[in-house]
Design a protein around this motif. Structure first.
Motif, PDB file in Angstrom:
ATOM      1  N   SER A  88       0.791  -1.247   0.000  1.00 58.06           N
ATOM      2  CA  SER A  88       0.000   0.000   0.000  1.00 58.06           C
ATOM      3  C   SER A  88       0.818   1.289   0.000  1.00 58.06           C
TER       4      SER A  88
ATOM      5  N   SER B   4      -6.685  -8.051   0.562  1.00 54.55           N
ATOM      6  CA  SER B   4      -6.223  -7.320   1.752  1.00 54.55           C
ATOM      7  C   SER B   4      -7.398  -6.576   2.381  1.00 54.55           C
ATOM      8  N   ILE B   5      -7.226  -6.207   3.662  1.00 58.15           N
ATOM      9  CA  ILE B   5      -8.178  -5.290   4.298  1.00 58.15           C
ATOM     10  C   ILE B   5      -8.220  -3.966   3.530  1.00 58.15           C
TER      11      ILE B   5
ATOM     12  N   TYR C 244      -3.623   0.745  -4.301  1.00 60.27           N
ATOM     13  CA  TYR C 244      -3.463  -0.638  -3.833  1.00 60.27           C
ATOM     14  C   TYR C 244      -4.843  -1.277  -3.597  1.00 60.27           C
TER      15      TYR C 244
ATOM     16  N   PHE D 280      -6.100 -10.641   3.570  1.00 61.60           N
ATOM     17  CA  PHE D 280      -5.182 -10.649   4.710  1.00 61.60           C
ATOM     18  C   PHE D 280      -5.252  -9.328   5.453  1.00 61.60           C
ATOM     19  N   PRO D 281      -5.147  -9.389   6.786  1.00 60.73           N
ATOM     20  CA  PRO D 281      -4.898  -8.169   7.564  1.00 60.73           C
ATOM     21  C   PRO D 281      -3.394  -7.905   7.552  1.00 60.73           C
TER      22      PRO D 281
ATOM     23  N   GLY E 288       4.351  -1.527   3.463  1.00 61.07           N
ATOM     24  CA  GLY E 288       2.913  -1.354   3.687  1.00 61.07           C
ATOM     25  C   GLY E 288       2.632  -0.391   4.827  1.00 61.07           C
ATOM     26  N   THR E 289       1.351  -0.283   5.155  1.00 60.83           N
ATOM     27  CA  THR E 289       0.878   0.623   6.204  1.00 60.83           C
ATOM     28  C   THR E 289       0.939  -0.038   7.574  1.00 60.83           C
TER      29      THR E 289
ATOM     30  N   TRP F 159      -9.088   2.173   6.350  1.00 62.58           N
ATOM     31  CA  TRP F 159      -9.299   0.727   6.487  1.00 62.58           C
ATOM     32  C   TRP F 159     -10.153   0.443   7.725  1.00 62.58           C
TER      33      TRP F 159
HETATM   34  C1  AKB Z   1      -0.109  -3.127   3.761  1.00 61.53           C
HETATM   35  O1  AKB Z   1      -0.055  -2.497   4.823  1.00 61.53           O
HETATM   36  O2  AKB Z   1      -0.047  -2.618   2.635  1.00 61.53           O
HETATM   37  C2  AKB Z   1      -0.346  -4.614   3.845  1.00 61.53           C
HETATM   38  C3  AKB Z   1      -1.793  -4.915   3.758  1.00 61.53           C
HETATM   39  C4  AKB Z   1      -2.630  -4.922   4.969  1.00 61.53           C
HETATM   40  O3  AKB Z   1      -2.300  -5.139   2.690  1.00 61.53           O
HETATM   41  N1  AKB Z   1       0.258  -5.101   5.038  1.00 61.53           N
END
Ligand code: AKB
Ligand code: NAD
Length: 315
Positions: free
Chosen positions: A79, A116-117, A141, A168-169, A181-182, A278
């Motif tokens: 992300s 993803s979340i 993303y 996925f979280p 990622g975040t 999110w």
């Molecule tokens: C992100 O932070 O980009 C990933 C995700 C939750 O998809 N870890």
């Protein structure tokens, strides 16, 4: 016996998933691929090929040569990095997925897609986010993840392809570092707790996000791909989660085992905005009902294991 091709295999998930799959199905049955080569020694014994997933011909050649019956498509830009270069992110995350689905269609392979979340957005119910709900993300993303979910379901409906996936979280692990990622703060905090006894978070206090320890994530991939298809009402993709916390709660869990641990804040507006778009927590009851999803690690169990494994790794 399965014959599996994994794309993006040298990332945070792939590094551990490939070792797990090789243990389960045999070293030679799992072809690992990635656009880079650094870190191949961490995959253990077994074949590896360089592959840029935007090169559909090479992808096709490798899947055919390996006589694969399963493609696990992990290659992607996460992300925070995706927001820095949306054009590249779209090309890798969407064109790469399209290439992989096309090869899977031509070779009749089962297909795994890691959503993803991030497939949710500001207009989604934020607490106990349902399996089927509003999906209007405002990150490139997230847009690619929703599009990818739809595309995978399309291939299932149109061609009968065995596409399956999870949302996925944030994943927490001690082996490969997260890829930009975040939710990465929830990994870095453990490293800094051991190295420095303190951590400066780029995510603000009070920001809840779903998280999961890597062993549960690996179980989810194997469990879903082995699930009885007649029980699956959903395909792409299932909400799965193991815990939801905000930075102060994570710090408190670490402080129990690292006395004096201090959490500071220097919030990054870009990643904070993504985190706020999110969910706070998602509802994974569909996964529990349709393929018996049941994570083993909560925050305390994960923290004990992470600190023990990282201490050994960093000493
Ligand atoms: C992100 O932070 O980009 C990933 C995700 C939750 O998809 N870890
Ligand atoms: P990562 O960034 O650690 O690994 C991704 C891998 O893809 C890297 O090894 C990278 O070299 C490779 N890659 C990048 N561009 C490529 C290209 N053009 N061709 C081939 N490979 C390329 O990511 P990860 O955490 O292992 O995630 C894997 C998948 O799971 C991604 O689709 C990600 O969106 C998804 N996911 C991860 C998380 C998480 O917290 N780790 C959460 C939700 C979803």
């Amino acid at each position: 016996m399965k014959r599996i091709v994994v794309t993006g295999g040298l990332g945070q998930i792939g590094t551990e998933l490939i070792r797990r799959l090789r243990k389960e199905y045999g070293n030679d049955c799992v072809l690992a691929t990635d656009v880079k080569e650094e870190g191949t020694e961490r995959l253990g014994e077994g074949p590896f090929e360089l592959l840029d997933v935007t090169d559909g011909n090479k992808l096709s050649e490798l899947v055919k040569r390996h006589r694969a019956d399963t493609v696990l498509h992990l290659a992607g830009i996460l992300s925070a990095n995706a927001e820095k270069n949306p054009q590249l992110a779209w090309s890798v995350n969407m064109n790469g997925l399209y290439n992989a689905l096309e090869v899977a269609r031509q070779e009749s392979c089962s297909f795994f897609f890691p959503s993803s979340i991030a497939a949710f957005g500001p207009g989604t119910p934020q607490d106990k986010t349902p399996q089927d709900t509003v999906q209007r993300p405002n990150t490139i993303y997230g847009v690619a993840k929703v599009s990818g979910e739809l595309l995978c379901d399309y291939y299932h409906g149109k061609y009968g392809l065995d596409t399956r996936g999870v949302r996925f979280p944030g994943l927490i692990s001690y082996d490969a570092l997260p890829g930009g990622g975040t939710t990465d703060y929830a990994v870095h905090i453990y490293y800094d707790a051991i190295r420095k006894g303190s951590y400066t978070s780029f995510i603000a206090p009070g920001t809840y996000m779903d998280m999961m320890y890597m062993p549960d994530a690996l179980d989810s991939v194997v469990g879903l791909m082995e699930a009885d298809p007649s029980r699956l009402k959903h395909r792409c993709c299932f909400n799965i989660t193991a815990m939801s916390f905000e930075p102060d709660q994570l710090a408190a869990a670490i402080e129990k085992h690292v006395p004096g641990f201090v959490l500071n804040y220097d919030v990054d507006p870009a990643r904070q905005a993504i985190a706020e778009s999110w969910p706070n927590s998602i509802d994974d009851s569909a996964a529990r009902e349709e393929w018996d999803w049941n994570p083993k690690y909560d925050l305390e169990a994960m923290t004990v294991d992470m600190l023990e494994k990282l201490k050994a790794k960093l000493s």
